[in-house]
Design a protein around this motif. Sequence first.
Motif, PDB file in Angstrom:
ATOM      1  N   ARG A  52       9.303 -50.696  -4.364  1.00 56.27           N
ATOM      2  CA  ARG A  52       8.449 -51.231  -5.424  1.00 56.27           C
ATOM      3  C   ARG A  52       7.045 -50.642  -5.361  1.00 56.27           C
ATOM      4  N   ARG A  53       7.010 -49.300  -5.392  1.00 57.05           N
ATOM      5  CA  ARG A  53       5.726 -48.608  -5.388  1.00 57.05           C
ATOM      6  C   ARG A  53       5.819 -47.351  -6.243  1.00 57.05           C
ATOM      7  N   ILE A  54       4.675 -46.917  -6.724  1.00 58.86           N
ATOM      8  CA  ILE A  54       4.571 -45.687  -7.505  1.00 58.86           C
ATOM      9  C   ILE A  54       3.554 -44.809  -6.804  1.00 58.86           C
ATOM     10  N   VAL A  55       3.925 -43.559  -6.522  1.00 59.59           N
ATOM     11  CA  VAL A  55       3.023 -42.613  -5.893  1.00 59.59           C
ATOM     12  C   VAL A  55       2.682 -41.537  -6.924  1.00 59.59           C
ATOM     13  N   LEU A  56       1.412 -41.473  -7.289  1.00 61.96           N
ATOM     14  CA  LEU A  56       0.914 -40.479  -8.235  1.00 61.96           C
ATOM     15  C   LEU A  56       0.178 -39.412  -7.445  1.00 61.96           C
ATOM     16  N   SER A  57       0.401 -38.145  -7.785  1.00 63.27           N
ATOM     17  CA  SER A  57      -0.290 -37.084  -7.053  1.00 63.27           C
ATOM     18  C   SER A  57      -0.707 -35.960  -7.996  1.00 63.27           C
ATOM     19  N   GLY A  58      -1.778 -35.268  -7.607  1.00 63.57           N
ATOM     20  CA  GLY A  58      -2.286 -34.142  -8.374  1.00 63.57           C
ATOM     21  C   GLY A  58      -3.213 -34.565  -9.494  1.00 63.57           C
ATOM     22  N   ASN A  59      -4.514 -34.557  -9.214  1.00 68.27           N
ATOM     23  CA  ASN A  59      -5.538 -34.874 -10.214  1.00 68.27           C
ATOM     24  C   ASN A  59      -5.226 -36.202 -10.923  1.00 68.27           C
ATOM     25  N   VAL A  60      -5.136 -37.266 -10.164  1.00 71.58           N
ATOM     26  CA  VAL A  60      -4.711 -38.570 -10.671  1.00 71.58           C
ATOM     27  C   VAL A  60      -5.887 -39.312 -11.307  1.00 71.58           C
ATOM     28  N   TYR A  61      -5.620 -39.922 -12.444  1.00 71.81           N
ATOM     29  CA  TYR A  61      -6.588 -40.787 -13.123  1.00 71.81           C
ATOM     30  C   TYR A  61      -5.865 -42.070 -13.518  1.00 71.81           C
ATOM     31  N   VAL A  62      -6.417 -43.210 -13.094  1.00 67.87           N
ATOM     32  CA  VAL A  62      -5.825 -44.510 -13.404  1.00 67.87           C
ATOM     33  C   VAL A  62      -6.874 -45.345 -14.126  1.00 67.87           C
ATOM     34  N   LEU A  63      -6.446 -46.005 -15.202  1.00 68.02           N
ATOM     35  CA  LEU A  63      -7.324 -46.888 -15.973  1.00 68.02           C
ATOM     36  C   LEU A  63      -6.662 -48.255 -16.062  1.00 68.02           C
ATOM     37  N   GLN A  64      -7.405 -49.298 -15.689  1.00 63.41           N
ATOM     38  CA  GLN A  64      -6.890 -50.669 -15.768  1.00 63.41           C
ATOM     39  C   GLN A  64      -8.034 -51.599 -16.154  1.00 63.41           C
ATOM     40  N   ASN A  65      -7.890 -52.248 -17.303  1.00 63.01           N
ATOM     41  CA  ASN A  65      -8.903 -53.196 -17.782  1.00 63.01           C
ATOM     42  C   ASN A  65     -10.309 -52.600 -17.808  1.00 63.01           C
ATOM     43  N   GLY A  66     -10.441 -51.345 -18.175  1.00 65.60           N
ATOM     44  CA  GLY A  66     -11.747 -50.699 -18.230  1.00 65.60           C
ATOM     45  C   GLY A  66     -12.213 -50.126 -16.908  1.00 65.60           C
ATOM     46  N   ASN A  67     -11.575 -50.510 -15.800  1.00 63.50           N
ATOM     47  CA  ASN A  67     -11.897 -49.951 -14.486  1.00 63.50           C
ATOM     48  C   ASN A  67     -11.081 -48.679 -14.304  1.00 63.50           C
ATOM     49  N   SER A  68     -11.661 -47.698 -13.625  1.00 67.85           N
ATOM     50  CA  SER A  68     -10.932 -46.446 -13.448  1.00 67.85           C
ATOM     51  C   SER A  68     -11.031 -45.951 -12.012  1.00 67.85           C
ATOM     52  N   MET A  69     -10.074 -45.078 -11.660  1.00 69.23           N
ATOM     53  CA  MET A  69     -10.016 -44.508 -10.319  1.00 69.23           C
ATOM     54  C   MET A  69      -9.493 -43.084 -10.431  1.00 69.23           C
ATOM     55  N   ARG A  70     -10.122 -42.173  -9.686  1.00 68.62           N
ATOM     56  CA  ARG A  70      -9.686 -40.774  -9.625  1.00 68.62           C
ATOM     57  C   ARG A  70      -9.464 -40.400  -8.167  1.00 68.62           C
ATOM     58  N   GLY A  71      -8.417 -39.609  -7.926  1.00 69.38           N
ATOM     59  CA  GLY A  71      -8.144 -39.137  -6.582  1.00 69.38           C
ATOM     60  C   GLY A  71      -7.023 -38.121  -6.610  1.00 69.38           C
ATOM     61  N   GLU A  72      -6.724 -37.540  -5.483  1.00 65.51           N
ATOM     62  CA  GLU A  72      -5.630 -36.571  -5.402  1.00 65.51           C
ATOM     63  C   GLU A  72      -4.286 -37.274  -5.319  1.00 65.51           C
ATOM     64  N   THR A  73      -4.239 -38.385  -4.579  1.00 62.82           N
ATOM     65  CA  THR A  73      -3.023 -39.180  -4.463  1.00 62.82           C
ATOM     66  C   THR A  73      -3.404 -40.654  -4.571  1.00 62.82           C
ATOM     67  N   ILE A  74      -2.739 -41.358  -5.470  1.00 57.50           N
ATOM     68  CA  ILE A  74      -2.967 -42.788  -5.608  1.00 57.50           C
ATOM     69  C   ILE A  74      -1.611 -43.484  -5.573  1.00 57.50           C
ATOM     70  N   THR A  75      -1.483 -44.445  -4.682  1.00 52.95           N
ATOM     71  CA  THR A  75      -0.260 -45.232  -4.565  1.00 52.95           C
ATOM     72  C   THR A  75      -0.523 -46.605  -5.157  1.00 52.95           C
ATOM     73  N   TYR A  76       0.409 -47.055  -6.005  1.00 55.08           N
ATOM     74  CA  TYR A  76       0.305 -48.391  -6.591  1.00 55.08           C
ATOM     75  C   TYR A  76       1.413 -49.256  -6.020  1.00 55.08           C
ATOM     76  N   LEU A  77       1.040 -50.317  -5.316  1.00 54.14           N
ATOM     77  CA  LEU A  77       1.989 -51.263  -4.744  1.00 54.14           C
ATOM     78  C   LEU A  77       2.205 -52.356  -5.791  1.00 54.14           C
ATOM     79  N   ILE A  78       3.348 -52.323  -6.434  1.00 49.43           N
ATOM     80  CA  ILE A  78       3.625 -53.154  -7.601  1.00 49.43           C
ATOM     81  C   ILE A  78       3.513 -54.639  -7.285  1.00 49.43           C
ATOM     82  N   ASP A  79       4.170 -55.118  -6.240  1.00 48.58           N
ATOM     83  CA  ASP A  79       4.176 -56.547  -5.940  1.00 48.58           C
ATOM     84  C   ASP A  79       2.801 -57.075  -5.546  1.00 48.58           C
TER      85      ASP A  79
END
Length: 157
Positions: free
Chosen positions: A93-120
């Motif tokens: 129950r996780r998503i691993v994003l890699s390579g110039n990652v950009y995440v947007l949630q409720n107006g908040n944002s995050m940039r990195g090379e690898t971002i892991t999202y733990l769903i639960d």
Amino acid sequence: MKPSFRLSDSLRRRLGLVVLLPATCLGAIAIPTHLQNAQAQTGDGRAITIRSDVQEADRTTEVITARGNVQIDYPARQIQATAAQAQFFNRERRIVLSGNVYVLQNGNSMRGETITYLIDEGRFIALPKSNRQVESTYILSDPDSPGSPSATSPKPR
């Protein structure tokens, strides 16, 4: 055991011939570029839509890998993301994003090379490129800041 990820109806119909192959031939299924729009189910039944140039779904490991111009939309948690690659690990129950990652949630944002999202847990873990940093932008509510509704309106006495 029924896998808890699902592909769109049109994608399942188009992949119908592949399902007829013996299971030993399947391993990982590469989905042609013009069919790249899969939906993975989270445990609560809310869909995550993944768009990319190439996607592979492995029934044995229950991992979906998307590569090239990856776009993720998870409306239930108001998450949108882009990356070069994404892997949805259904069992963990996780998503691993890699390579110039950009995440947007409720107006908040995050940039990195690898971002892991733990769903639960609803938690992001971000790692930078070597000798770089992760960047996050958060919208903070500050009732005393100029221009905020409570700062301009009279305070009760």
